[in-house]
Scaffold this motif. Sequence first.
Motif, PDB file in Angstrom:
ATOM      1  N   UNK A   1       0.826  -1.215   0.000  1.00 57.47           N
ATOM      2  CA  UNK A   1       0.000   0.000   0.000  1.00 57.47           C
ATOM      3  C   UNK A   1       0.859   1.263   0.000  1.00 57.47           C
ATOM      4  N   UNK A   2       2.001   1.204   0.665  1.00 54.31           N
ATOM      5  CA  UNK A   2       2.906   2.366   0.653  1.00 54.31           C
ATOM      6  C   UNK A   2       3.316   2.717  -0.783  1.00 54.31           C
ATOM      7  N   UNK A   3       3.699   1.716  -1.560  1.00 56.03           N
ATOM      8  CA  UNK A   3       4.116   1.974  -2.949  1.00 56.03           C
ATOM      9  C   UNK A   3       2.987   2.608  -3.754  1.00 56.03           C
ATOM     10  N   UNK A   4       1.768   2.113  -3.545  1.00 58.16           N
ATOM     11  CA  UNK A   4       0.633   2.603  -4.329  1.00 58.16           C
ATOM     12  C   UNK A   4       0.135   3.953  -3.821  1.00 58.16           C
TER      13      UNK A   4
ATOM     14  N   UNK B   1       0.744   6.960  -9.550  1.00 54.60           N
ATOM     15  CA  UNK B   1       0.760   7.091 -11.020  1.00 54.60           C
ATOM     16  C   UNK B   1       1.488   5.945 -11.710  1.00 54.60           C
ATOM     17  N   UNK B   2       2.286   5.180 -10.946  1.00 56.59           N
ATOM     18  CA  UNK B   2       2.997   4.042 -11.557  1.00 56.59           C
ATOM     19  C   UNK B   2       2.142   2.773 -11.573  1.00 56.59           C
TER      20      UNK B   2
ATOM     21  N   UNK C   1      -5.593   4.379  -6.507  1.00 54.07           N
ATOM     22  CA  UNK C   1      -6.055   5.646  -5.932  1.00 54.07           C
ATOM     23  C   UNK C   1      -5.260   5.857  -4.643  1.00 54.07           C
ATOM     24  N   UNK C   2      -4.433   6.894  -4.641  1.00 53.06           N
ATOM     25  CA  UNK C   2      -3.472   7.091  -3.551  1.00 53.06           C
ATOM     26  C   UNK C   2      -4.140   7.057  -2.179  1.00 53.06           C
ATOM     27  N   UNK C   3      -5.259   7.772  -2.049  1.00 51.50           N
ATOM     28  CA  UNK C   3      -5.886   7.883  -0.720  1.00 51.50           C
ATOM     29  C   UNK C   3      -6.374   6.526  -0.216  1.00 51.50           C
ATOM     30  N   UNK C   4      -6.842   5.678  -1.143  1.00 48.54           N
ATOM     31  CA  UNK C   4      -7.309   4.353  -0.700  1.00 48.54           C
ATOM     32  C   UNK C   4      -6.152   3.535  -0.126  1.00 48.54           C
ATOM     33  N   UNK C   5      -5.014   3.637  -0.776  1.00 43.29           N
ATOM     34  CA  UNK C   5      -3.856   2.880  -0.297  1.00 43.29           C
ATOM     35  C   UNK C   5      -3.295   3.497   0.981  1.00 43.29           C
ATOM     36  N   UNK C   6      -3.418   4.817   1.112  1.00 36.65           N
ATOM     37  CA  UNK C   6      -2.995   5.459   2.361  1.00 36.65           C
ATOM     38  C   UNK C   6      -3.853   4.948   3.516  1.00 36.65           C
ATOM     39  N   UNK C   7      -5.158   4.826   3.265  1.00 34.94           N
ATOM     40  CA  UNK C   7      -6.072   4.328   4.300  1.00 34.94           C
ATOM     41  C   UNK C   7      -5.696   2.903   4.706  1.00 34.94           C
ATOM     42  N   UNK C   8      -5.406   2.069   3.708  1.00 36.35           N
ATOM     43  CA  UNK C   8      -5.049   0.675   4.016  1.00 36.35           C
ATOM     44  C   UNK C   8      -3.730   0.608   4.791  1.00 36.35           C
TER      45      UNK C   8
END
Length: 215
Positions: free
Chosen positions: A106-109, A114-115, A120-127
């Motif tokens: 999730x950190x990478x995403x 964009x890679x 969706x950055x915020x979704x991965x930040x939440x996870x």
Amino acid sequence: MTCDLPILYSFRRCPYAMRARLALVASGQAVALREVVLRDKPAEMINVSPKATVPVLVLEGGAVLEESLDVMNWALAEADPEGWLEADRADMDELVAQNDGPFKHHLDRYKYANRYEGAVAEEHRTEASKTLSDLDARLAGNDWLCGSRASFADYAILPFVRQFANTDRAWFDAQSWPHLQSWLERFLASDRFKVVMKKYPQWSAGDPEPTFPEA
Ligand SMILES: N[C@@H](CCC(=O)N[C@@H](CS)C(=O)NCC(=O)O)C(=O)O
């Protein structure tokens, strides 16, 4: 500078290389440092480690360690004066597996949305934040993840939490993770952090190989 030390291929900002350097410093194990630029890796490194990720440690006998956790374990088996391996091994391994698996995913995403197609950055930040909330809860009872002393798990994980925090520092600082925030802050303010983040020029064949850590 010497020819008799293990050789470490390293990259200053890589969290995997950072954890390896942290363990080398803690163990008092000096290495000859070859600073790598990821888009311009030296052929010498690819020859010994075709998967071509940093860190890579080449031991005096020629054995090659090409996983950061292997480098940490090797260094601490040589010497563990700070008792990093004294905490419960299964507990530490579980924390590190959570970090290297789901948290890193999730950190990478979050950091490089964009890679990754459709990320969706915020979704991965939440996870990723779920892992951080768990770490904060652990740190509520103790200064370090596995007790009152710093352990293998702390130093294996701190470089990744630093990367998460730096992705959007204002957002990170606004979260209610007081114990995690102070754990990270202590690390960032430490002499140990300064030693492992010292800057070295890119190495090419024939260049001097600085001894790390410096004597
Ligand atoms: N599982 C490896 C992962 C190391 C890794 O992925 N390092 C990154 C840099 S942070 C890398 O070298 N990537 C290769 C590249 O970007 O070309 C370890 O723990 O050492």
